[in-house]
Design a protein around this motif. Structure first.
Motif, PDB file in Angstrom:
ATOM      1  N   GLU A 111      26.465 130.851 152.297  1.00 52.64           N
ATOM      2  CA  GLU A 111      27.195 130.030 151.331  1.00 52.64           C
ATOM      3  C   GLU A 111      27.872 130.890 150.261  1.00 52.64           C
ATOM      4  N   ALA A 112      27.210 131.949 149.812  1.00 51.41           N
ATOM      5  CA  ALA A 112      27.800 132.824 148.802  1.00 51.41           C
ATOM      6  C   ALA A 112      29.035 133.539 149.356  1.00 51.41           C
ATOM      7  N   ILE A 113      28.972 134.005 150.591  1.00 52.69           N
ATOM      8  CA  ILE A 113      30.133 134.679 151.202  1.00 52.69           C
ATOM      9  C   ILE A 113      31.268 133.697 151.396  1.00 52.69           C
ATOM     10  N   LEU A 114      30.965 132.491 151.875  1.00 54.39           N
ATOM     11  CA  LEU A 114      32.009 131.485 152.039  1.00 54.39           C
ATOM     12  C   LEU A 114      32.576 131.051 150.688  1.00 54.39           C
ATOM     13  N   GLY A 115      31.746 131.026 149.661  1.00 53.94           N
ATOM     14  CA  GLY A 115      32.228 130.694 148.322  1.00 53.94           C
ATOM     15  C   GLY A 115      33.198 131.730 147.793  1.00 53.94           C
ATOM     16  N   MET A 116      32.891 133.008 148.021  1.00 54.37           N
ATOM     17  CA  MET A 116      33.826 134.057 147.586  1.00 54.37           C
ATOM     18  C   MET A 116      35.135 133.968 148.357  1.00 54.37           C
ATOM     19  N   ALA A 117      35.049 133.679 149.657  1.00 51.60           N
ATOM     20  CA  ALA A 117      36.269 133.528 150.458  1.00 51.60           C
ATOM     21  C   ALA A 117      37.071 132.313 149.989  1.00 51.60           C
ATOM     22  N   PHE A 118      36.384 131.232 149.648  1.00 50.02           N
ATOM     23  CA  PHE A 118      37.057 130.029 149.172  1.00 50.02           C
ATOM     24  C   PHE A 118      37.778 130.281 147.847  1.00 50.02           C
ATOM     25  N   VAL A 119      37.107 130.950 146.928  1.00 48.09           N
ATOM     26  CA  VAL A 119      37.721 131.243 145.633  1.00 48.09           C
ATOM     27  C   VAL A 119      38.925 132.163 145.806  1.00 48.09           C
ATOM     28  N   SER A 120      38.802 133.172 146.651  1.00 46.73           N
ATOM     29  CA  SER A 120      39.938 134.078 146.843  1.00 46.73           C
ATOM     30  C   SER A 120      41.096 133.371 147.533  1.00 46.73           C
ATOM     31  N   MET A 121      40.800 132.489 148.513  1.00 46.36           N
ATOM     32  CA  MET A 121      41.858 131.746 149.186  1.00 46.36           C
ATOM     33  C   MET A 121      42.564 130.803 148.205  1.00 46.36           C
ATOM     34  N   CYS A 122      41.795 130.073 147.430  1.00 47.88           N
ATOM     35  CA  CYS A 122      42.393 129.130 146.472  1.00 47.88           C
ATOM     36  C   CYS A 122      43.202 129.857 145.416  1.00 47.88           C
ATOM     37  N   SER A 123      42.668 130.936 144.882  1.00 48.50           N
ATOM     38  CA  SER A 123      43.414 131.653 143.848  1.00 48.50           C
ATOM     39  C   SER A 123      44.650 132.321 144.422  1.00 48.50           C
ATOM     40  N   GLY A 124      44.574 132.828 145.650  1.00 45.01           N
ATOM     41  CA  GLY A 124      45.753 133.423 146.276  1.00 45.01           C
ATOM     42  C   GLY A 124      46.846 132.403 146.539  1.00 45.01           C
ATOM     43  N   LEU A 125      46.478 131.247 147.070  1.00 47.21           N
ATOM     44  CA  LEU A 125      47.468 130.206 147.326  1.00 47.21           C
ATOM     45  C   LEU A 125      48.054 129.663 146.024  1.00 47.21           C
ATOM     46  N   PHE A 126      47.208 129.495 145.022  1.00 49.62           N
ATOM     47  CA  PHE A 126      47.697 128.988 143.739  1.00 49.62           C
ATOM     48  C   PHE A 126      48.623 130.005 143.073  1.00 49.62           C
ATOM     49  N   TYR A 127      48.273 131.292 143.160  1.00 47.94           N
ATOM     50  CA  TYR A 127      49.122 132.334 142.593  1.00 47.94           C
ATOM     51  C   TYR A 127      50.463 132.393 143.330  1.00 47.94           C
ATOM     52  N   ALA A 128      50.433 132.286 144.658  1.00 48.22           N
ATOM     53  CA  ALA A 128      51.682 132.305 145.425  1.00 48.22           C
ATOM     54  C   ALA A 128      52.555 131.106 145.067  1.00 48.22           C
ATOM     55  N   LYS A 129      51.929 129.958 144.861  1.00 51.62           N
ATOM     56  CA  LYS A 129      52.692 128.775 144.460  1.00 51.62           C
ATOM     57  C   LYS A 129      53.301 128.972 143.078  1.00 51.62           C
ATOM     58  N   LEU A 130      52.533 129.515 142.155  1.00 56.39           N
ATOM     59  CA  LEU A 130      53.031 129.768 140.812  1.00 56.39           C
ATOM     60  C   LEU A 130      54.135 130.821 140.823  1.00 56.39           C
TER      61      LEU A 130
END
Length: 178
Positions: A111-130
């Motif tokens: 769960e911790a590894i998937l959580g880090m992947a989730f946070v990085s995916m969300c922040s990367g997509l949000f940054y690309a959108k911004l």
């Protein structure tokens, strides 16, 4: 089997990424929040079931003594899940240090590894959108005006294109020709 999984995963991720670029910020944030809650509650159910039926409610280390009711046990499983998924780790709820709690530790580390992947995916997509939104230059095209950066084109004062014609911008600071 893994090749099929990665193809399906990359197809789904590509579709989600394209949707994120086109959707509004509110929809994207709501989508990430709902996805976060789905992940956390899936792990809550998994932690609860493994702790309740596989380890006899002994592997989620809670700060209270005695037997827990189902609601309290589910609540501590939720606290363990969200603190593990977000990698906050307050320390008041965690896997017990006892022998035989390997399934809970395995679930928490996954769960911790998937959580880090989730946070990085969300922040990367949000940054690309911004970045896509802020990277747009407001350009208006006109058939009668040409704007050029740098030196630009030299325009003769006399209107004739000869070698001895003086051009705008050719005089130095004292008014003499170059």
């Amino acid at each position: 089997i893994l090749d099929v999984f990665f193809q399906l995963y990359s197809l789904a991720f590509g579709d989600v990424a394209m949707w994120v670029y086109g959707a509004s910020f509110g929809k994207v944030l709501l989508f990430f929040l709902v996805l976060y809650m789905i992940f956390v509650y899936c792990f809550v159910v998994l932690l609860y079931m493994v702790d309740k039926y596989y380890t006899d409610s002994a592997c989620i280390n809670v700060p209270v003594e005695g037997e827990l009711c189902t609601q309290s046990h589910f609540e501590f499983a939720f606290e363990l899940s969200w603190t593990t998924f977000t990698t906050v780790g307050y320390g008041n709820v965690g896997p017990a240090p006892d022998v035989g709690c390997y399934p809970i530790r395995l679930i928490c580390s996954t769960e911790a590894i998937l959580g880090m992947a989730f946070v990085s995916m969300c922040s990367g997509l949000f940054y690309a959108k911004l970045l896509r939104l802020l990277g747009r230059a407001p350009v208006t095209f006109s058939s009668t005006l040409c704007v050029q950066y740098g030196q630009g084109l030299a325009v003769p004062k006399s209107g004739a294109l000869t070698n001895d014609a003086k051009f705008y911008g050719e005089e130095d600071m004292g008014g003499r020709s170059k």
